[in-house]
Write an enzyme that holds these catalytic residues in place. Structure first.
Site, PDB file in Angstrom:
ATOM      1  N   GLN A  75       0.655  -1.332   0.028  1.00  0.00           N
ATOM      2  CA  GLN A  75       0.289  -0.044   0.035  1.00  0.00           C
ATOM      3  C   GLN A  75       0.797   1.219  -0.076  1.00  0.00           C
ATOM      4  O   GLN A  75       0.947   2.062  -1.096  1.00  0.00           O
ATOM      5  CB  GLN A  75      -0.905  -0.039   1.338  1.00  0.00           C
ATOM      6  CG  GLN A  75      -1.908   1.072   1.143  1.00  0.00           C
ATOM      7  CD  GLN A  75      -3.223   0.817   2.174  1.00  0.00           C
ATOM      8  OE1 GLN A  75      -3.490  -0.388   2.388  1.00  0.00           O
ATOM      9  NE2 GLN A  75      -3.832   1.936   2.528  1.00  0.00           N
ATOM     10  N   ASP A  76       1.659   1.496   0.969  1.00  0.00           N
ATOM     11  CA  ASP A  76       2.385   2.838   1.216  1.00  0.00           C
ATOM     12  C   ASP A  76       3.573   2.413   2.066  1.00  0.00           C
ATOM     13  O   ASP A  76       3.406   1.198   2.719  1.00  0.00           O
ATOM     14  CB  ASP A  76       1.914   4.008   1.643  1.00  0.00           C
ATOM     15  CG  ASP A  76       1.061   4.035   3.113  1.00  0.00           C
ATOM     16  OD1 ASP A  76       1.159   2.898   3.733  1.00  0.00           O
ATOM     17  OD2 ASP A  76       0.672   5.203   3.529  1.00  0.00           O
ATOM     18  N   PRO A  77       4.473   3.150   1.945  1.00  0.00           N
ATOM     19  CA  PRO A  77       5.885   2.760   2.669  1.00  0.00           C
ATOM     20  C   PRO A  77       5.610   2.902   4.203  1.00  0.00           C
ATOM     21  O   PRO A  77       4.893   3.435   4.718  1.00  0.00           O
ATOM     22  CB  PRO A  77       7.036   3.960   2.188  1.00  0.00           C
ATOM     23  CG  PRO A  77       6.269   4.464   1.030  1.00  0.00           C
ATOM     24  CD  PRO A  77       4.596   4.440   1.043  1.00  0.00           C
TER      25      PRO A  77
END
EC number: 3.2.2.27
Length: 312
Positions: free
Chosen positions: A154-156
């Site tokens: 999804q995101d870091p």
């Protein structure tokens, strides 16, 4: 409430006696009305007593005035990006040259220019992860033609020192995040000989053609999902679509609703595996995820070498 006449002096109030036509020496039969106390205001010289015309609002700008153009194209942070060649972008973000056929045309699109400029603006006001030189780290381990498996995150990670450009991965010396520990447990259930690594650096997977890519490539410190609206998802979607058209028989591991909505490979040409997210907050026990075994079975069936999931 007082009227304007209330503020006049008493001299302004006069009684005008009612007169008849005979008293005025007039034969007119037109009746006269009674006139009571009045506020007598003499018009100024040259005036007729009519109300002054309404002043109209001026249109346009006064003579000699010019507005400064504040659109995107004139912002100092935007100028560089809009005029950058592929070589400039490749150098600035440390993108592997082998990914040029996949990325070059997309990186010249107007939305990507706006995205990169917004990223620079965010960097000026907040701490952003991963470092700029690692945003495209996923390009540096395998060329596009060597990619066999795509794992979509999804995101870091949003804590300092964690994110380095590979989805779910952290560098050596950084504690293994809970999601990655669950991933290791799933691998071990499929392969009992798998030993839990002491670190979370997934470099060995990436070097075997496992593309570990997040749909959002940056995040603000301590604010998960904070860069979800920048436009990274559109770029990542274009990369995945391009891979799908240039490669056959890819294995996609889509964990959680977000990954499954953001990526829709053609199931007639690729193996698409879906499962819950490995986060401890997920309602699904990720330890039971069979994707690692299923991926290797598919690769073997299609005449390709399976992935060695063991990390030293």
């Amino acid at each position: 409430m007082s009227s304007a006449c209330d503020h006049e002096t008493e001299a302004s109030h006069v009684n005008i006696p009612e007169t008849t036509p005979e008293e005025n020496g007039s034969n007119s039969s037109t009746p006269t009305s009674e006139i009571g106390p009045a506020c007598v205001v003499s018009p100024a010289p040259g005036e007729t007593g009519a109300p002054p015309p309404k002043r109209r609002r001026p249109c346009g700008l006064p003579q000699g005035v010019a507005l400064i153009n504040t659109s995107v194209s004139t912002h100092p942070l935007f100028t560089t990006s809009c005029q950058s060649s592929w070589e400039d972008v490749e150098r600035e973000f440390n993108i592997a040259p082998s990914w040029r056929p996949i990325l070059e045309r997309e990186m010249q699109q107007p939305y990507v220019r706006l995205l990169l400029n917004e990223y620079k603006l965010r960097c000026a006001s907040e701490e952003v992860f991963p470092p700029k030189e690692d945003i495209f780290a996923w390009t540096r381990f395998s060329p596009p033609e060597k990619v066999r498996v795509v794992i979509v995150g999804q995101d870091p990670y949003h804590a300092p020192g964690q994110a380095h450009g590979l989805a779910f991965s952290v560098r050596k010396g950084v504690p293994v995040p809970p999601s990655l520990r669950n991933i290791y447990s799933a691998v071990q259930k499929s392969y009992p000989s798998f030993r839990h690594p002491m670190h979370g650096f997934l470099e060995r997977w990436a070097e075997q053609g496992v593309l570990l890519i997040n749909t959002t490539l940056t995040v603000a410190r301590g604010k998960p999902g904070s860069h979800a609206t920048l436009g990274w998802h559109r770029l990542v979607r274009a990369v995945i679509d391009r891979l799908c058209t240039t490669s056959q028989g890819l294995v996609f591991m889509l964990w959680g609703a977000h990954a499954q909505k953001s990526c829709s490979p053609n199931r007639q040409h690729h193996l698409v595996l879906t499962y819950g997210h490995p986060s401890p907050l997920s309602r699904v026990n990720f330890r039971d995820c069979p994707h690692f075994l299923e991926a290797n079975a598919y690769l073997t069936k299609t005449g390709r070498k399976p992935v060695d999931w063991q990390i030293e």
